[in-house]
Design a protein around this motif. Structure first.
Motif: not given
Length: 153
Positions: A20-25, A58-70
């Motif tokens: 839907t957007s250039m960022d998504d592409l 901060s605890k060293g756990n791997l996380k996926v970004k929520y904001f800015g990603v469809s």
């Protein structure tokens, strides 16, 4: 930050009408490259391509970004991270990541596979059996038995 992506990937996505957007592409292209890198065994390249989507808290756990990603791109990133962690044998990180991001059968399958790979045969057996995967549970028992037989002088 300027992101590069292949014109072929862009054309496929645009023609399919998925983005839907250039960022998504751009995200889809980046994730496609990361997925291909995992499949080709180029893990450091895959990690580099995933870096806009994941971080360590901060605890060293791997996380996926929520904001800015469809949502769809986020799900794709999660799948790629799971594949990367599996392929590189980072079972502890994979367990933590699966607990945070997978649910249902995906989560259970991942936990069972980890137990099996770590030669925790009783745990793997019960895990597969509890999921109703009787054939896989039986295979775990056969594998353990074969290893015991081969390991005895």
């Amino acid at each position: 930050m300027v992101r590069r992506f292949s014109s072929i990937a862009l054309a496929v996505v645009v023609l399919s009408g998925c983005a839907t957007s250039m960022d998504d592409l751009q995200d889809q292209s980046q994730l496609s490259g990361a997925s291909q890198a995992v499949q080709m065994g180029q893990y450091s390249q895959a990690e580099q391509r995933l870096s806009p989507f994941v971080y360590r808290n901060s605890k060293g756990n791997l996380k996926v970004k929520y904001f800015g990603v469809s949502g769809e791109n986020r799900k794709h990133a999660i799948d790629i991270v799971v594949s990367l962690l599996w392929e590189t044998g980072r079972d502890d990180t994979l367990k933590q990541f699966a607990c945070d991001y997978l649910e249902g059968a995906e989560y259970e399958t991942t936990v069972c596979r980890i137990a099996e790979r770590q030669a925790q045969y009783e745990e793997a057996y019960h895990c597969w059996n509890d999921m109703g995967e009787v054939d896989r549970a039986e295979r775990v028992i056969r594998t353990e038995s074969a290893l015991r037989i081969l390991g005895t002088p």
